[in-house]
Design a protein around this motif. Structure first.
Motif, PDB file in Angstrom:
ATOM      1  N   LEU A   1      -9.329  11.039   6.038  1.00 15.58           N
ATOM      2  CA  LEU A   1      -9.722  10.347   7.259  1.00 15.58           C
ATOM      3  C   LEU A   1     -10.618   9.172   6.900  1.00 15.58           C
ATOM      4  O   LEU A   1     -11.548   9.302   6.097  1.00 15.58           O
ATOM      5  N   ILE A   2     -10.311   8.003   7.465  1.00 13.88           N
ATOM      6  CA  ILE A   2     -11.117   6.806   7.202  1.00 13.88           C
ATOM      7  C   ILE A   2     -11.518   6.204   8.553  1.00 13.88           C
ATOM      8  O   ILE A   2     -10.952   6.541   9.596  1.00 13.88           O
ATOM      9  N   SER A   3     -12.477   5.289   8.531  1.00 13.31           N
ATOM     10  CA  SER A   3     -12.926   4.655   9.768  1.00 13.31           C
ATOM     11  C   SER A   3     -11.885   3.640  10.241  1.00 13.31           C
ATOM     12  O   SER A   3     -11.038   3.179   9.461  1.00 13.31           O
ATOM     13  N   LYS A   4     -11.956   3.299  11.509  1.00 14.40           N
ATOM     14  CA  LYS A   4     -11.043   2.296  12.063  1.00 14.40           C
ATOM     15  C   LYS A   4     -11.212   0.968  11.325  1.00 14.40           C
ATOM     16  O   LYS A   4     -10.218   0.263  11.055  1.00 14.40           O
ATOM     17  N   GLU A   5     -12.425   0.631  10.968  1.00 20.80           N
ATOM     18  CA  GLU A   5     -12.706  -0.616  10.254  1.00 20.80           C
ATOM     19  C   GLU A   5     -12.046  -0.621   8.879  1.00 20.80           C
ATOM     20  O   GLU A   5     -11.450  -1.622   8.450  1.00 20.80           O
ATOM     21  N   GLN A   6     -12.145   0.523   8.165  1.00 20.57           N
ATOM     22  CA  GLN A   6     -11.518   0.631   6.847  1.00 20.57           C
ATOM     23  C   GLN A   6     -10.000   0.504   6.955  1.00 20.57           C
ATOM     24  O   GLN A   6      -9.354  -0.151   6.138  1.00 20.57           O
ATOM     25  N   ALA A   7      -9.440   1.143   7.976  1.00 25.28           N
ATOM     26  CA  ALA A   7      -7.992   1.103   8.195  1.00 25.28           C
ATOM     27  C   ALA A   7      -7.540  -0.327   8.479  1.00 25.28           C
ATOM     28  O   ALA A   7      -6.512  -0.788   7.959  1.00 25.28           O
ATOM     29  N   PHE A   8      -8.307  -1.034   9.294  1.00 23.12           N
ATOM     30  CA  PHE A   8      -7.966  -2.417   9.634  1.00 23.12           C
ATOM     31  C   PHE A   8      -7.958  -3.305   8.390  1.00 23.12           C
ATOM     32  O   PHE A   8      -7.026  -4.089   8.174  1.00 23.12           O
ATOM     33  N   LEU A   9      -8.974  -3.148   7.554  1.00 17.03           N
ATOM     34  CA  LEU A   9      -9.070  -3.956   6.330  1.00 17.03           C
ATOM     35  C   LEU A   9      -7.919  -3.646   5.368  1.00 17.03           C
ATOM     36  O   LEU A   9      -7.376  -4.543   4.720  1.00 17.03           O
ATOM     37  N   LEU A  10      -7.539  -2.369   5.297  1.00 17.27           N
ATOM     38  CA  LEU A  10      -6.446  -1.954   4.414  1.00 17.27           C
ATOM     39  C   LEU A  10      -5.111  -2.529   4.898  1.00 17.27           C
ATOM     40  O   LEU A  10      -4.313  -3.031   4.104  1.00 17.27           O
ATOM     41  N   ALA A  11      -4.877  -2.474   6.192  1.00 19.59           N
ATOM     42  CA  ALA A  11      -3.647  -3.034   6.762  1.00 19.59           C
ATOM     43  C   ALA A  11      -3.604  -4.540   6.590  1.00 19.59           C
ATOM     44  O   ALA A  11      -2.549  -5.129   6.322  1.00 19.59           O
ATOM     45  N   GLU A  12      -4.759  -5.164   6.718  1.00 23.93           N
ATOM     46  CA  GLU A  12      -4.860  -6.625   6.535  1.00 23.93           C
ATOM     47  C   GLU A  12      -4.575  -6.999   5.085  1.00 23.93           C
ATOM     48  O   GLU A  12      -3.844  -7.953   4.802  1.00 23.93           O
ATOM     49  N   GLU A  13      -5.137  -6.212   4.169  1.00 22.35           N
ATOM     50  CA  GLU A  13      -4.931  -6.450   2.727  1.00 22.35           C
ATOM     51  C   GLU A  13      -3.458  -6.288   2.342  1.00 22.35           C
ATOM     52  O   GLU A  13      -2.932  -7.036   1.526  1.00 22.35           O
TER      53      GLU A  13
ATOM     54  N   VAL B   1      -9.223   7.334  11.463  1.00 20.73           N
ATOM     55  CA  VAL B   1      -7.784   7.106  11.309  1.00 20.73           C
ATOM     56  C   VAL B   1      -7.280   7.922  10.123  1.00 20.73           C
ATOM     57  O   VAL B   1      -7.906   7.946   9.063  1.00 20.73           O
ATOM     58  N   GLY B   2      -6.158   8.601  10.315  1.00 16.07           N
ATOM     59  CA  GLY B   2      -5.574   9.379   9.228  1.00 16.07           C
ATOM     60  C   GLY B   2      -4.855   8.482   8.238  1.00 16.07           C
ATOM     61  O   GLY B   2      -4.093   7.600   8.619  1.00 16.07           O
ATOM     62  N   LEU B   3      -5.121   8.688   6.964  1.00  8.53           N
ATOM     63  CA  LEU B   3      -4.440   7.948   5.899  1.00  8.53           C
ATOM     64  C   LEU B   3      -3.878   8.976   4.927  1.00  8.53           C
ATOM     65  O   LEU B   3      -4.599   9.836   4.434  1.00  8.53           O
TER      66      LEU B   3
ATOM     67  N   ASP C   1       0.216   5.322   4.042  1.00 11.35           N
ATOM     68  CA  ASP C   1       0.532   4.946   5.415  1.00 11.35           C
ATOM     69  C   ASP C   1      -0.502   5.590   6.337  1.00 11.35           C
ATOM     70  O   ASP C   1      -1.141   6.573   5.973  1.00 11.35           O
ATOM     71  N   PHE C   2      -0.638   5.016   7.523  1.00  5.86           N
ATOM     72  CA  PHE C   2      -1.570   5.566   8.508  1.00  5.86           C
ATOM     73  C   PHE C   2      -0.828   6.563   9.377  1.00  5.86           C
ATOM     74  O   PHE C   2       0.246   6.276   9.900  1.00  5.86           O
ATOM     75  N   CYS C   3      -1.399   7.748   9.530  1.00  4.91           N
ATOM     76  CA  CYS C   3      -0.688   8.787  10.263  1.00  4.91           C
ATOM     77  C   CYS C   3      -1.623   9.966  10.525  1.00  4.91           C
ATOM     78  O   CYS C   3      -2.498  10.272   9.723  1.00  4.91           O
ATOM     79  N   SER C   4      -1.398  10.630  11.654  1.00  2.00           N
ATOM     80  CA  SER C   4      -2.221  11.795  11.992  1.00  2.00           C
ATOM     81  C   SER C   4      -1.646  13.086  11.432  1.00  2.00           C
ATOM     82  O   SER C   4      -2.294  14.125  11.451  1.00  2.00           O
ATOM     83  N   GLY C   5      -0.385  13.021  10.918  1.00  2.00           N
ATOM     84  CA  GLY C   5       0.230  14.197  10.313  1.00  2.00           C
ATOM     85  C   GLY C   5       0.778  15.150  11.356  1.00  2.00           C
ATOM     86  O   GLY C   5       0.963  14.767  12.513  1.00  2.00           O
ATOM     87  N   PRO C   6       1.035  16.391  10.978  1.00  2.00           N
ATOM     88  CA  PRO C   6       0.867  16.951   9.630  1.00  2.00           C
ATOM     89  C   PRO C   6       2.037  16.608   8.708  1.00  2.00           C
ATOM     90  O   PRO C   6       3.100  16.196   9.165  1.00  2.00           O
ATOM     91  N   HIS C   7       1.816  16.808   7.395  1.00  2.00           N
ATOM     92  CA  HIS C   7       2.810  16.479   6.389  1.00  2.00           C
ATOM     93  C   HIS C   7       3.114  17.692   5.508  1.00  2.00           C
ATOM     94  O   HIS C   7       2.338  18.639   5.465  1.00  2.00           O
ATOM     95  N   LEU C   8       4.217  17.605   4.791  1.00  2.00           N
ATOM     96  CA  LEU C   8       4.524  18.607   3.778  1.00  2.00           C
ATOM     97  C   LEU C   8       3.520  18.494   2.636  1.00  2.00           C
ATOM     98  O   LEU C   8       2.893  17.452   2.457  1.00  2.00           O
ATOM     99  N   LYS C   9       3.396  19.551   1.850  1.00  2.00           N
ATOM    100  CA  LYS C   9       2.465  19.530   0.712  1.00  2.00           C
ATOM    101  C   LYS C   9       2.901  18.543  -0.358  1.00  2.00           C
ATOM    102  O   LYS C   9       2.083  17.937  -1.033  1.00  2.00           O
ATOM    103  N   SER C  10       4.226  18.410  -0.522  1.00  2.00           N
ATOM    104  CA  SER C  10       4.759  17.506  -1.541  1.00  2.00           C
ATOM    105  C   SER C  10       6.143  17.032  -1.124  1.00  2.00           C
ATOM    106  O   SER C  10       6.827  17.676  -0.317  1.00  2.00           O
ATOM    107  N   THR C  11       6.562  15.905  -1.676  1.00  2.00           N
ATOM    108  CA  THR C  11       7.853  15.323  -1.308  1.00  2.00           C
ATOM    109  C   THR C  11       9.026  16.182  -1.776  1.00  2.00           C
ATOM    110  O   THR C  11      10.114  16.112  -1.207  1.00  2.00           O
TER     111      THR C  11
END
Length: 233
Positions: free
Chosen positions: A121-133, A152-154, A162-172
């Motif tokens: 989990l990251i802050s909205k500000e961190q997520a915005f900067l990452l998406a911008e980058e 924001v879930g990362l 990717d940004f997402c709230s999940g849930p996800h599998l343990k591995s691909t």
């Protein structure tokens, strides 16, 4: 403590077969923290909820594959659908159904690599900067709509995030069989006023036999297609 650690205390075999958890009726990743008393359910492959988690993760594997082949493609949004999964993209050069085999090959490489899926989990500000980058304009729009102060879930698998709230599998590697089914046109956030995007649809399963059965059923549907049968008759 986390959902995973609770499961591990119950049974090693349960920990091995667990797909995700459900806290007070809400599906969560195995790495999710438990900070207060709650009703905790363990979701395995036998549960109906598991297939939605599988399809959700498959959408992200699709996105990772597309970015590997088409680095200039922009990510919009993807998740589980009624009959499988999808992800919406903005391609610099349009693609067609003939390109799906190439994307499937890249998805199989990601599955074979069995990347661990790490959620944070990251802050909205961190997520915005990452998406911008990463120059992801659609992600910036989605992040802008998140209320201030919310996290924001990362999630990360291999070199893809990717940004997402999940849930996800343990591995691909838990995706044992999949098929990309079609390409269609859509609009960002289903609004015709927004830019038109390319949606790639697919379906996936925990077992190959289920995909084989799906293909057989599809063949039967095609044979019984009254639009075609009517013309023949």
């Amino acid at each position: 403590t986390t959902v995973q650690s609770v499961i591990s205390c119950i049974s090693e075999s349960l920990a091995k077969n667990a797909i995700c958890g459900k806290i007070n009726g809400v599906l969560v990743d195995l790495t999710s923290e438990i900070g207060k008393n709650c009703k905790l359910e363990i979701i395995t492959m036998k549960d109906k909820d598991a297939i939605n988690v599988l399809w959700h993760s498959s959408a992200h594997i699709l996105a990772q594959a597309v970015k590997a082949i088409y680095p200039n493609a922009k990510l919009a949004y993807g998740t589980a659908s009624e009959n499988g999964f999808y992800y919406d993209f903005d391609f610099k050069t349009p693609i067609s159904n003939s390109d799906l085999a190439l994307i499937e090959d890249e998805m199989q490489k990601i599955i074979n690599a069995n990347f661990q899926v790490v959620s944070t989990l990251i802050s909205k500000e961190q997520a915005f900067l990452l998406a911008e980058e990463n120059e992801e304009p659609y992600k910036l729009e989605l992040i802008n709509k998140i209320p201030g102060g919310e996290q924001v879930g990362l999630f990360t698998q291999g070199d893809f995030s990717d940004f997402c709230s999940g849930p996800h599998l343990k591995s691909t590697g838990l995706v044992k069989a999949f098929k990309l089914t079609e390409i269609e046109k859509t609009y960002f956030e289903n609004d015709p006023e927004n830019k038109q995007l390319t949606r790639i649809n697919g379906v996936s399963f925990f077992f190959k036999k289920d995909l084989d059965q799906k293909k057989k059923n599809q063949e039967l549907i095609e044979k019984r297609n009254h639009m075609k049968l009517g013309k023949k008759l």
